[in-house]
Design an enzyme around this catalytic site. Structure first.
Site, PDB file in Angstrom:
ATOM      1  N   CYS A   2      43.615  43.036  45.117  1.00 12.57           N
ATOM      2  CA  CYS A   2      43.902  44.570  45.428  1.00 12.57           C
ATOM      3  C   CYS A   2      44.789  44.914  44.953  1.00 12.57           C
ATOM      4  CB  CYS A   2      43.387  44.819  46.878  1.00 12.57           C
ATOM      5  SG  CYS A   2      41.929  44.168  47.618  1.00 12.57           S
ATOM      6  N   ARG A  27      44.075  43.106  39.399  1.00 13.23           N
ATOM      7  CA  ARG A  27      44.255  42.498  40.796  1.00 13.23           C
ATOM      8  C   ARG A  27      42.803  42.731  41.722  1.00 13.23           C
ATOM      9  NH1 ARG A  27      49.648  42.089  42.471  1.00 13.23           N
ATOM     10  NH2 ARG A  27      49.093  41.862  44.432  1.00 13.23           N
ATOM     11  N   TRP A  71      39.524  43.877  45.414  1.00 13.67           N
ATOM     12  CA  TRP A  71      38.955  42.715  45.265  1.00 13.67           C
ATOM     13  C   TRP A  71      38.234  42.584  46.789  1.00 13.67           C
ATOM     14  CZ3 TRP A  71      39.379  37.798  47.370  1.00 13.67           C
ATOM     15  CH2 TRP A  71      38.804  36.713  46.505  1.00 13.67           C
ATOM     16  N   ASN A  95      46.181  46.502  50.948  1.00 16.63           N
ATOM     17  CA  ASN A  95      46.129  45.037  50.243  1.00 16.63           C
ATOM     18  C   ASN A  95      46.659  44.046  51.301  1.00 16.63           C
ATOM     19  OD1 ASN A  95      46.373  42.887  48.315  1.00 16.63           O
ATOM     20  ND2 ASN A  95      48.280  43.485  47.842  1.00 16.63           N
ATOM     21  N   GLY A  96      45.510  42.851  51.298  1.00 14.47           N
ATOM     22  CA  GLY A  96      46.054  41.984  52.049  1.00 14.47           C
ATOM     23  C   GLY A  96      44.797  41.644  53.138  1.00 14.47           C
ATOM     24  N   GLU A 459      41.832  21.495  32.872  1.00 15.65           N
ATOM     25  CA  GLU A 459      42.052  22.947  32.701  1.00 15.65           C
ATOM     26  C   GLU A 459      40.976  23.389  31.670  1.00 15.65           C
ATOM     27  OE1 GLU A 459      43.888  24.983  33.755  1.00 15.65           O
ATOM     28  OE2 GLU A 459      44.226  26.444  32.106  1.00 15.65           O
ATOM     29  N   LYS A 463      38.652  26.670  32.526  1.00 15.07           N
ATOM     30  CA  LYS A 463      38.637  27.989  31.972  1.00 15.07           C
ATOM     31  C   LYS A 463      37.530  28.389  31.534  1.00 15.07           C
ATOM     32  CE  LYS A 463      42.076  29.077  32.212  1.00 15.07           C
ATOM     33  NZ  LYS A 463      43.441  28.863  32.697  1.00 15.07           N
ATOM     34  N   GLU A 466      35.370  29.764  34.487  1.00 12.28           N
ATOM     35  CA  GLU A 466      35.797  31.017  34.784  1.00 12.28           C
ATOM     36  C   GLU A 466      35.587  32.125  34.127  1.00 12.28           C
ATOM     37  OE1 GLU A 466      40.087  30.968  34.549  1.00 12.28           O
ATOM     38  OE2 GLU A 466      40.501  32.371  36.038  1.00 12.28           O
ATOM     39  N   HIS A 482      30.397   6.077  36.725  1.00 16.46           N
ATOM     40  CA  HIS A 482      30.530   5.773  38.291  1.00 16.46           C
ATOM     41  C   HIS A 482      29.670   7.030  38.757  1.00 16.46           C
ATOM     42  CE1 HIS A 482      32.938   2.126  37.958  1.00 16.46           C
ATOM     43  NE2 HIS A 482      33.861   2.911  37.223  1.00 16.46           N
ATOM     44  N   LYS A 579      43.346  38.641  39.149  1.00 15.20           N
ATOM     45  CA  LYS A 579      44.594  37.699  38.803  1.00 15.20           C
ATOM     46  C   LYS A 579      45.389  37.057  39.734  1.00 15.20           C
ATOM     47  CE  LYS A 579      47.420  36.553  35.211  1.00 15.20           C
ATOM     48  NZ  LYS A 579      46.581  35.355  34.196  1.00 15.20           N
TER      49      LYS A 579
HETATM   50  O1  M6R Z   1      49.619  33.468  39.973  1.00 19.24           O
HETATM   51  P1  M6R Z   1      49.393  31.872  40.065  1.00 19.24           P
HETATM   52  O2  M6R Z   1      49.849  30.834  38.882  1.00 19.24           O
HETATM   53  O3  M6R Z   1      50.027  31.126  41.510  1.00 19.24           O
HETATM   54  O4  M6R Z   1      47.798  31.576  40.086  1.00 19.24           O
HETATM   55  C1  M6R Z   1      47.203  30.471  40.397  1.00 19.24           C
HETATM   56  C2  M6R Z   1      45.616  30.511  40.117  1.00 19.24           C
HETATM   57  O5  M6R Z   1      44.819  31.686  40.757  1.00 19.24           O
HETATM   58  C3  M6R Z   1      45.570  30.989  38.544  1.00 19.24           C
HETATM   59  O6  M6R Z   1      46.016  29.847  37.760  1.00 19.24           O
HETATM   60  C4  M6R Z   1      43.883  30.889  38.351  1.00 19.24           C
HETATM   61  O7  M6R Z   1      43.374  29.708  38.636  1.00 19.24           O
HETATM   62  C5  M6R Z   1      43.766  31.325  37.012  1.00 19.24           C
HETATM   63  N1  M6R Z   1      42.714  32.436  37.085  1.00 19.24           N
HETATM   64  C6  M6R Z   1      43.158  30.173  35.913  1.00 19.24           C
HETATM   65  O8  M6R Z   1      42.808  30.769  34.710  1.00 19.24           O
END
Ligand code: M6R
Length: 584
Positions: A2, A27, A71, A95-96, A459, A463, A466, A482, A579
């Protein structure tokens, strides 16, 4: 999670609020709304979906207002759950997360009050209205005293030409220029000459052209001014179609800046004294930042022979972690606002660790909590999928690993010109475009590697999931047999990452096992001999294997991007995500 904005000035508020919301959309983007006050009447427009759905609010008349992009945490993404929320004379954006919202709502219901949303936020408006007998700030303070959880609040009161703010754990900034502006993040403040951050527990009042800050007891306090780069945030996607594409293209420049920063940065030299005393390292982080931490562990233990424990922040904070004397805790977070990372970092500090924040946002909450700050200087990252910030985090963490090694009188492989290697990696990684039809049509995908290559596999998998929404797993190559091998079918894509000469043939054993079960193999390697053996491969420039994740991740970032496009997804704003995750 948010984003909130506010405007008080001489122009029409609606336009400025919408501009701010567009900049905060990263956000959260499931619904949005604004409230604008004119002649003491507050008008609210809310819409499900992205900020563009709210363009119809541009016509609202009035030079004071607040806005929100959401969000969803409590209640589905819908117009009725969109902010601002109104009760009586009170209109607010939040926000929160209010953890005791249910109990407070029950209390309001027994008073005969009605609710129009399923959110935890609406109850705050009820409480403020209940206490609104004199000074609105006092009413807000009394309401906040009833709240458990986190909040950044911007409040309008019908009949009062002012914006009232309160903050606990969620970020909230105020800017001053031709107008007074409020936002969850600096770039959304637009054209300002001064920016201030509310500290935890503080309140603020924006009235006329003045901002007054108060502590938790409503005693006036001096605001904390934030230094900022006026150019930053103005650089839009330019010739790129998406922010993610732009941000990947920036990796060489980010690494070039890091090379300068960490060759000459005196803060890093001060930090060296801390490193000399460090006996144990703990890294806490989430998501991609967690993966950067795992890469750092490989390098720190190998180069410096210092034990390094890496824990997902949301797990660390609810364990009873052992923090020995002379422990350095490195909290890694692009945004510096991730709630779990901040909580884990504070716990480690409370238990005696020296807390270092590794973040891309110099004015973030994490920075303020830390004993030492290491900035990544990656520039603003807008796309939800982290790319350039990961490479920047790796650079700093590898610099820390080297410094730790030197402090123990150990050698470390020299850092090459990583910016040039990344530039070349971006070029050769374009090859993955030809792989995307296999991924776009797949039911699932697997990424395998050993050592640091395994972390890169994790990673790459994150990606892909996501932004392409394709189920995927990152796996230690030796573990495949395994259990996970059972999932492979004819044509299942398996990406192998092999940059470590000593381990490459072992990884290739797993590749052969997967291929025999029908898997379609894709290889990312720095070893020409291996690349020549595979039909689908990306051959990266040679790089010392300790640092290889800096460039081996690049083809995987691109693979996720192109697969998202092939599957018709918006790579910058994946569904259900945001984000900056400022809630638990
Ligand atoms: O702002 P941050 O680095 O603390 O965020 C951590 C994760 O939310 C962030 O890396 C998330 O996994 C990404 N969207 C991955 O691409």
């Amino acid at each position: 999670m948010c984003g909130i904005v506010g405007y008080l000035g001489k122009k029409q508020a609606a336009g400025a609020l919408l501009e701010g919301l567009y900049r905060l959309e990263y956000r959260g983007y499931d619904s949005a709304g604004v409230a604008v006050m004119d002649e003491n009447v507050i008008r609210i427009v809310r819409r499900k979906g992205r900020v563009k759905e709210l363009e119809c609010a541009r016509h609202l008349v009035g030079n004071i207002g607040i806005g929100h992009t959401r969000w969803a945490t409590h209640g589905s993404p819908s117009e009725k759950n969109a902010h601002p929320h109104r009760f009586g004379r009170v209109v607010l954006v939040h926000n929160g997360i209010i953890e005791n919202a249910h109990a407070l709502k029950e209390e309001c219901l027994t008073r005969g009050e009605e609710f129009s949303s399923e959110t935890d936020s609406e109850v705050i408006a009820h409480l403020i209205e209940r206490y609104l007998t004199g000074d609105p700030l006092l009413a807000i303070k009394k309401a906040c005293e009833r709240l458990q959880g986190s909040y950044a609040l911007a409040v309008l009161i019908e009949g009062k030409h002012a914006i009232y703010l309160a903050r606990k754990k969620s970020p909230l900034l105020v800017g001053k220029g031709e107008a007074l502006l409020v936002a969850s993040d600096l770039p959304a403040l637009g054209n300002i000459s001064h920016a201030y951050a509310l500290e935890d527990g503080q309140f603020a009042l924006l009235k006329g052209d003045e901002i007054a800050f108060y502590d938790g007891e409503l005693r006036p306090v001096s605001p904390k001014e934030i230094a900022f780069d006026r150019e930053e945030g103005e650089k839009e996607t330019l010739c790129f179609e998406h922010f993610m594409q732009k941000e990947m293209a920036e990796i060489p420049a980010v690494l070039a800046r890091s090379e300068v920063d960490f060759a000459t940065d005196s803060r890093f030299s001060d930090f060296y004294r801390v490193l000399c005393q460090t006996e144990y390292i703990q890294i806490v982080a989430c998501g991609t930042a967690f993966h950067a931490g795992l890469c750092a562990k490989e390098a720190i233990e190998r180069l410096a022979r210092i034990s390094c424990e890496v824990t997902v922040a949301s797990e660390y904070r609810y364990r009873d972690p052992i923090v020995k004397e002379n422990t350095l805790c490195i909290a890694v977070s692009q945004s510096g606002e991730t709630a779990d990372t901040i909580a884990a970092a504070l716990l480690s500090k409370e238990k005696g660790a020296h807390l270092a924040a590794l973040t891309n946002v110099a004015y973030s909450s994490l920075t303020r909590a830390a004993d030492s700050v290491l900035c990544t200087n990656a520039g603003r990252e807008v796309a939800v999928a982290a790319t350039k910030s990961f490479n920047a985090q790796l650079f700093v963490l590898y610099s820390v690993a080297r410094a730790l090694a030197f402090s123990r009188g150990r050698e470390a492989p020299p850092m090459q010109c990583f910016s040039a290697l990344a530039y070349r990696a971006l070029e050769v990684a374009e090859e993955v475009r030809s792989w995307t039809p296999f991924f776009a049509a797949a039911k699932s995908a697997y990424f395998i590697g050993r050592g640091a290559d395994y972390v890169v596999a994790l990673e790459g998998s994150l990606k892909l999931k996501e932004i392409s929404y394709l189920p995927s797993e990152g796996y230690a190559a030796g573990e495949l047999k395994h259990g996970t091998l059972a999932l492979l079918e004819e044509g299942t894509p398996v990406v192998a990452i092999a940059t470590n000469e000593d381990l490459a043939e072992k990884t290739m054993n797993a590749v052969h096992e997967a291929r025999s079960r029908g898997a379609q193999i894709f290889l990312v390697t720095t070893l020409p001999g291996l690349a020549a053996r595979e039909e689908h491969s990306v051959l990266l420039p040679p790089i010392d294997e300790v640092y290889s994740p800096l460039i081996s991740v690049i083809p995987l970032q691109k693979l996720a991007y192109y697969t998202a496009l092939a599957r018709g997804n918006d790579p910058d704003k994946p569904r259900n995500l945001a984000k900056s995750v400022t809630v638990e």
